[in-house]
Design a protein around this motif. Structure first.
Motif, PDB file in Angstrom:
ATOM      1  N   HIS A  22     -46.344  18.884   2.180  1.00 32.48           N
ATOM      2  CA  HIS A  22     -44.730  18.919   2.466  1.00 32.48           C
ATOM      3  C   HIS A  22     -43.994  18.031   2.811  1.00 32.48           C
ATOM      4  N   CYS A  90     -50.826  20.789  -5.111  1.00 31.49           N
ATOM      5  CA  CYS A  90     -50.118  20.407  -4.397  1.00 31.49           C
ATOM      6  C   CYS A  90     -50.812  20.716  -2.945  1.00 31.49           C
ATOM      7  N   SER A  95     -44.600  27.079   0.874  1.00 34.43           N
ATOM      8  CA  SER A  95     -43.406  27.699  -0.221  1.00 34.43           C
ATOM      9  C   SER A  95     -43.086  26.377  -0.813  1.00 34.43           C
ATOM     10  N   MET A  96     -42.487  25.996  -1.737  1.00 41.63           N
ATOM     11  CA  MET A  96     -42.049  25.163  -2.769  1.00 41.63           C
ATOM     12  C   MET A  96     -40.636  24.675  -1.456  1.00 41.63           C
ATOM     13  N   HIS A  97     -39.657  25.231  -1.114  1.00 42.09           N
ATOM     14  CA  HIS A  97     -39.135  24.805  -1.032  1.00 42.09           C
ATOM     15  C   HIS A  97     -39.408  23.624   0.823  1.00 42.09           C
ATOM     16  N   THR A  99     -40.874  21.413  -0.232  1.00 47.67           N
ATOM     17  CA  THR A  99     -41.096  19.591  -0.870  1.00 47.67           C
ATOM     18  C   THR A  99     -39.594  19.572  -1.241  1.00 47.67           C
ATOM     19  N   GLU A 103     -37.771  20.635  -4.919  1.00 46.76           N
ATOM     20  CA  GLU A 103     -38.122  21.857  -5.294  1.00 46.76           C
ATOM     21  C   GLU A 103     -38.399  22.050  -6.905  1.00 46.76           C
ATOM     22  N   LEU A 106     -40.637  20.208  -9.433  1.00 50.79           N
ATOM     23  CA  LEU A 106     -41.827  20.931  -8.972  1.00 50.79           C
ATOM     24  C   LEU A 106     -42.026  22.293  -9.873  1.00 50.79           C
ATOM     25  N   LEU A 107     -41.055  22.725  -9.474  1.00 51.77           N
ATOM     26  CA  LEU A 107     -40.710  24.857 -10.291  1.00 51.77           C
ATOM     27  C   LEU A 107     -40.966  24.638 -11.792  1.00 51.77           C
ATOM     28  N   LYS A 113     -51.018  23.536 -12.377  1.00 51.42           N
ATOM     29  CA  LYS A 113     -51.042  22.739 -11.359  1.00 51.42           C
ATOM     30  C   LYS A 113     -51.684  23.854 -10.048  1.00 51.42           C
ATOM     31  N   HIS A 126     -47.227  30.290  -8.700  1.00 48.87           N
ATOM     32  CA  HIS A 126     -46.504  29.055  -8.968  1.00 48.87           C
ATOM     33  C   HIS A 126     -47.326  28.410  -9.662  1.00 48.87           C
TER      34      HIS A 126
END
Ligand code: 5GP
Ligand code: MN
Length: 335
Positions: A22, A90, A95-97, A99, A103, A106-107, A113, A126
């Protein structure tokens, strides 16, 4: 998401691996990323560690920290590394946000993953493999388990132990939070057997204040703390002018929120800081009060039951007013 142990056969053949964590990584995010970095390298992989943003100076001593890439400074290089990776780990976020600017990257990436994390409500959809265990003290403890349960357990060494211990220590408040279990201490006993120098790590992380930081703390406790005794709540609001006046850098406010819970009877501590890009909330609670839920519902955040964060683009004043309204809804649980 399949269990992480199904990943072990894939590790038999060396790969290009990227590890990320993060934004504004703390001891656990950096410690788990670096512990895993040294482990995956020791079994022949090519590994890069990318942090979405910069990090606190007090983490710089960690072995391998000099190899960590700051995405905001090395964006192109990092994009290339991620796009050509066979596997992406990760660590320490749900939650990806969290990063930030990474984001979308990565998505979109198509490689294998893997998630290793201990926050509530992870976005498991994800990930192909992973461990998401809210009962673990830290992501570092999850990395420790991942290593010692693998066919390569004999690779665990002092360098990895140093990184892993750092995150266990910081995320457990030096072993005092209720999440600490016998397993946590057993893991640390094992790390000690590898030669771990725990008191040096403690000094590196905590005994590093410069005068300005100590004076900032004094000022915050004296002038920025509001006690809302009706709701057993302490609120601290740090305006931008304090950040500038005391030259406060990334990481300098870490631990500040913990002072709020030191007061007898206080069940909820909330710290609000004016950062350049947003207003950042940190919440801590004692007992059953669930700050993860409150942060999710009202402050665009989340985390754990007794420690969570959040953010807002509204002003400090608006945020403080909103917080005082929100706690009224939790009256039953706070008084
Ligand atoms: P801190 O107050 O130290 O920033 O965060 C407390 C805990 O909540 C940490 O475990 C951190 O990783 C987590 N956390 C902080 N901000 C957020 C957020 O916006 N979303 C989620 N899900 N967790 C957060
Ligand atoms: Mn953590």
């Amino acid at each position: 998401m399949k269990p992480a142990k199904q990943l072990y056969p894939l590790l038999e053949n060396p790969r290009n691996i990227v590890i990320t964590m993060h934004q504004k990584p703390d001891g656990d995010a950096m410690g788990s990323a670096l512990g895993l970095y040294h482990f995956l390298k020791s079994i022949g992989n090519t590994v890069a560690v990318i942090s979405p943003t910069n990090w606190a100076k007090f983490l710089d001593w960690m072995p391998g920290c000099e190899d960590v890439l700051d995405y905001e400074f090395h964006t192109q290089n990092c994009n290339q590394l991620v796009n050509s990776a066979d596997m992406l780990f990760c660590l320490d976020f749900n939650s990806m946000h969290r990063t930030k600017k990474m984001e979308t990257l990565l998505l979109g990436v198509k490689c294998v993953k893997v998630l290793l994390d201990h926050h509530e409500q992870p976005m498991e959809e994800h990930f192909d493999y992973g461990v998401s265990d809210i009962l673990k003290s830290s992501t570092c403890e999850i990395v420790y388990d991942f290593i010692v349960r693998s066919p390569f357990a004999d690779r665990l060494n002092l360098v990895m132990a140093t990184c892993i211990y750092t995150g266990i220590m910081t995320d457990t408040g030096s072993f005092r939070f209720p999440i600490v279990k016998a397993d946590t201490h057993k893991a640390v006993a094992h790390l000690k057997e590898l030669g771990l120098q725990h008191s040096i790590i403690h000094e590196n992380i905590y005994d590093n204040f410069l005068e300005n930081k100590l004076r900032f703390l004094g000022n915050a406790l004296l002038h920025r703390l509001e006690l809302i005794y009706e709701y057993n709540t302490a609120l601290m609001v740090i305006p931008k002018r304090d950040i500038i006046k005391y030259d406060i850098q990334t990481g300098d406010t870490e631990g500040l929120v913990n002072y709020l819970l030191m007061m007898e009877g206080i069940k909820l501590g909330a710290l609000l800081i004016d950062r350049n890009e947003e207003r950042k909330w940190s919440f801590r609670s004692k007992g059953d009060f669930d700050v993860n839920e409150m942060a999710r519902l009202y402050f665009e955040g989340g985390g754990h039951k007794n420690a969570a964060g959040g953010r807002s683009s509204a002003s400090l004043e608006e945020n403080a007013i909103r917080f005082k309204e929100v706690i009224k809804q939790y009256e039953d649980q706070l008084i």
